[in-house]
Design a protein around this motif. Structure first.
Motif, PDB file in Angstrom:
ATOM      1  N   LEU A  67       3.192  18.862   3.630  1.00 11.12           N
ATOM      2  CA  LEU A  67       1.989  18.221   3.309  1.00 11.12           C
ATOM      3  C   LEU A  67       0.755  19.257   3.207  1.00 11.12           C
ATOM      4  CD1 LEU A  67       2.243  14.749   4.961  1.00 11.12           C
ATOM      5  CD2 LEU A  67       2.334  15.191   2.468  1.00 11.12           C
ATOM      6  N   HIS A  68       0.758  19.937   4.290  1.00  8.50           N
ATOM      7  CA  HIS A  68      -0.394  20.867   4.315  1.00  8.50           C
ATOM      8  C   HIS A  68      -0.253  22.078   3.525  1.00  8.50           C
ATOM      9  CE1 HIS A  68      -2.779  19.745   7.950  1.00  8.50           C
ATOM     10  NE2 HIS A  68      -1.696  19.199   8.752  1.00  8.50           N
ATOM     11  N   GLY A  77       0.751  -1.015  -0.045  1.00  6.20           N
ATOM     12  CA  GLY A  77       0.062  -0.050  -0.086  1.00  6.20           C
ATOM     13  C   GLY A  77       0.883   1.316  -0.040  1.00  6.20           C
ATOM     14  N   MET A  78       2.329   1.122  -0.156  1.00  2.00           N
ATOM     15  CA  MET A  78       3.132   2.189  -0.242  1.00  2.00           C
ATOM     16  C   MET A  78       3.036   2.967  -1.646  1.00  2.00           C
ATOM     17  SD  MET A  78       5.153   4.189   1.482  1.00  2.00           S
ATOM     18  CE  MET A  78       5.040   2.995   2.878  1.00  2.00           C
ATOM     19  N   ASN A  79       3.081   4.298  -1.611  1.00  2.00           N
ATOM     20  CA  ASN A  79       3.195   5.038  -2.916  1.00  2.00           C
ATOM     21  C   ASN A  79       4.388   6.088  -2.618  1.00  2.00           C
ATOM     22  OD1 ASN A  79       2.267   7.288  -1.557  1.00  2.00           O
ATOM     23  ND2 ASN A  79       0.291   6.910  -2.102  1.00  2.00           N
ATOM     24  N   PRO A  80       4.808   6.679  -3.561  1.00  2.00           N
ATOM     25  CA  PRO A  80       6.026   7.607  -3.463  1.00  2.00           C
ATOM     26  C   PRO A  80       5.596   8.690  -2.499  1.00  2.00           C
ATOM     27  CG  PRO A  80       5.643   7.103  -5.849  1.00  2.00           C
ATOM     28  CD  PRO A  80       4.389   6.544  -5.011  1.00  2.00           C
ATOM     29  N   LEU A  81       4.428   9.177  -2.437  1.00  2.00           N
ATOM     30  CA  LEU A  81       4.057  10.244  -1.539  1.00  2.00           C
ATOM     31  C   LEU A  81       4.562   9.892   0.004  1.00  2.00           C
ATOM     32  CD1 LEU A  81       3.546  13.374  -1.189  1.00  2.00           C
ATOM     33  CD2 LEU A  81       1.240  12.597  -1.362  1.00  2.00           C
ATOM     34  N   LYS A  82       3.853   8.533   0.360  1.00  2.00           N
ATOM     35  CA  LYS A  82       3.996   8.195   1.664  1.00  2.00           C
ATOM     36  C   LYS A  82       5.414   7.820   2.033  1.00  2.00           C
ATOM     37  CE  LYS A  82      -0.704   6.436   2.994  1.00  2.00           C
ATOM     38  NZ  LYS A  82      -1.181   5.133   3.446  1.00  2.00           N
ATOM     39  N   ALA A  84       3.698  17.349  -9.006  1.00  2.00           N
ATOM     40  CA  ALA A  84       3.421  16.574 -10.212  1.00  2.00           C
ATOM     41  C   ALA A  84       2.191  15.616 -10.289  1.00  2.00           C
ATOM     42  CB  ALA A  84       4.663  15.417 -10.283  1.00  2.00           C
ATOM     43  N   GLY A  85       1.425  15.784  -9.479  1.00  2.00           N
ATOM     44  CA  GLY A  85      -0.080  15.376  -9.348  1.00  2.00           C
ATOM     45  C   GLY A  85      -0.386  14.382  -8.338  1.00  2.00           C
ATOM     46  N   PHE A  86       0.524  14.131  -7.542  1.00  2.00           N
ATOM     47  CA  PHE A  86       0.230  13.178  -6.316  1.00  2.00           C
ATOM     48  C   PHE A  86      -0.556  13.801  -5.359  1.00  2.00           C
ATOM     49  CE2 PHE A  86       3.844  11.149  -8.516  1.00  2.00           C
ATOM     50  CZ  PHE A  86       3.897   9.913  -8.090  1.00  2.00           C
ATOM     51  N   GLN A  87      -1.764  13.281  -5.088  1.00  2.00           N
ATOM     52  CA  GLN A  87      -2.698  13.860  -4.350  1.00  2.00           C
ATOM     53  C   GLN A  87      -2.496  13.811  -2.982  1.00  2.00           C
ATOM     54  OE1 GLN A  87      -5.531  15.762  -5.296  1.00  2.00           O
ATOM     55  NE2 GLN A  87      -4.436  15.645  -7.046  1.00  2.00           N
ATOM     56  N   VAL A  88      -2.572  15.029  -2.199  1.00  2.33           N
ATOM     57  CA  VAL A  88      -2.028  14.912  -0.752  1.00  2.33           C
ATOM     58  C   VAL A  88      -3.484  14.868  -0.093  1.00  2.33           C
ATOM     59  CG1 VAL A  88      -1.179  16.234   1.419  1.00  2.33           C
ATOM     60  CG2 VAL A  88      -0.135  16.337  -0.927  1.00  2.33           C
ATOM     61  N   THR A  89      -4.023  13.693   0.369  1.00  4.48           N
ATOM     62  CA  THR A  89      -5.340  13.403   1.016  1.00  4.48           C
ATOM     63  C   THR A  89      -5.024  13.665   2.366  1.00  4.48           C
ATOM     64  OG1 THR A  89      -4.757  11.092   1.276  1.00  4.48           O
ATOM     65  CG2 THR A  89      -5.780  11.674  -0.881  1.00  4.48           C
ATOM     66  N   GLU A  90      -6.270  13.776   2.918  1.00  4.31           N
ATOM     67  CA  GLU A  90      -6.445  13.736   4.569  1.00  4.31           C
ATOM     68  C   GLU A  90      -5.595  12.489   5.023  1.00  4.31           C
ATOM     69  OE1 GLU A  90      -7.233  16.224   6.293  1.00  4.31           O
ATOM     70  OE2 GLU A  90      -7.577  17.394   4.416  1.00  4.31           O
ATOM     71  N   ASP A  91      -5.756  11.264   4.453  1.00 11.13           N
ATOM     72  CA  ASP A  91      -5.174  10.104   4.710  1.00 11.13           C
ATOM     73  C   ASP A  91      -4.006  10.127   4.857  1.00 11.13           C
ATOM     74  OD1 ASP A  91      -7.933   8.851   5.224  1.00 11.13           O
ATOM     75  OD2 ASP A  91      -7.425   7.581   3.088  1.00 11.13           O
ATOM     76  N   VAL A  92      -3.007  10.935   4.022  1.00 12.12           N
ATOM     77  CA  VAL A  92      -1.823  10.942   4.014  1.00 12.12           C
ATOM     78  C   VAL A  92      -1.280  11.990   5.186  1.00 12.12           C
ATOM     79  CG1 VAL A  92       0.313  11.947   2.661  1.00 12.12           C
ATOM     80  CG2 VAL A  92      -1.555  10.452   1.339  1.00 12.12           C
ATOM     81  N   ILE A  93      -1.917  13.073   5.173  1.00 10.40           N
ATOM     82  CA  ILE A  93      -1.627  13.956   6.516  1.00 10.40           C
ATOM     83  C   ILE A  93      -2.055  13.241   7.651  1.00 10.40           C
ATOM     84  CG2 ILE A  93      -2.361  15.904   7.427  1.00 10.40           C
ATOM     85  CD1 ILE A  93      -3.064  17.219   4.472  1.00 10.40           C
ATOM     86  N   ALA A  94      -2.922  12.435   7.730  1.00  8.58           N
ATOM     87  CA  ALA A  94      -2.960  11.652   9.088  1.00  8.58           C
ATOM     88  C   ALA A  94      -2.013  10.773   9.289  1.00  8.58           C
ATOM     89  CB  ALA A  94      -4.563  11.101   9.055  1.00  8.58           C
ATOM     90  N   PHE A  95      -1.521  10.118   8.314  1.00 17.73           N
ATOM     91  CA  PHE A  95      -0.628   8.976   8.575  1.00 17.73           C
ATOM     92  C   PHE A  95       0.714   9.969   8.814  1.00 17.73           C
ATOM     93  CE2 PHE A  95       3.271   7.665   6.003  1.00 17.73           C
ATOM     94  CZ  PHE A  95       3.406   6.484   6.720  1.00 17.73           C
ATOM     95  N   ALA A  96       1.031  10.987   8.251  1.00 19.14           N
ATOM     96  CA  ALA A  96       2.258  11.929   8.763  1.00 19.14           C
ATOM     97  C   ALA A  96       2.270  12.201  10.143  1.00 19.14           C
ATOM     98  CB  ALA A  96       2.566  12.935   7.713  1.00 19.14           C
TER      99      ALA A  96
END
Length: 112
Positions: free
Chosen positions: A85-86, A37-42, A59-71
């Protein structure tokens, strides 16, 4: 090619030269994840690289609430990463809004 982007970002330190080349060539897919489940942004979050986060978001990688919460949960000791991220999330929301594509599920980040 997305997997090679993920590989470059997973390296510690991040292989910035390869990341820049792949992003410049456009030889990646923003929705690719590996079997974990890893992507370059994570991966950039895990490596604590705010500059790579900004580049990937641009470059188009979406910074989602899930990624922010993960961080925020996993890396609270990396405030520069969380700020990147924010900032990137806010920029993506503004870009969608100015192109008429803002969706209610993508509210701006409060306080930014």
């Amino acid at each position: 090619m997305s997997q090679s982007l993920l590989t470059a970002v997973l390296r510690n330190p991040i292989d910035r030269k390869t990341v820049a080349r792949i992003l410049q060539e456009g030889s990646y897919q923003v929705d690719t994840v590996n079997s974990s489940g890893m992507n370059p942004l994570k991966a950039a979050v895990m490596n604590g690289d705010a500059g790579t986060i900004t580049s990937l978001a641009g470059a188009g990688f979406q910074v989602t609430e899930d990624v922010i919460a993960f961080a925020e949960k996993s890396y609270p000791h990396k405030p520069d990463v969380i700020c990147a991220l924010h900032r990137s999330r806010s920029c993506q929301v503004v870009l969608h809004a100015t192109s008429g594509q803002l969706e209610e599920s993508e509210p701006p980040v409060p306080g930014l």
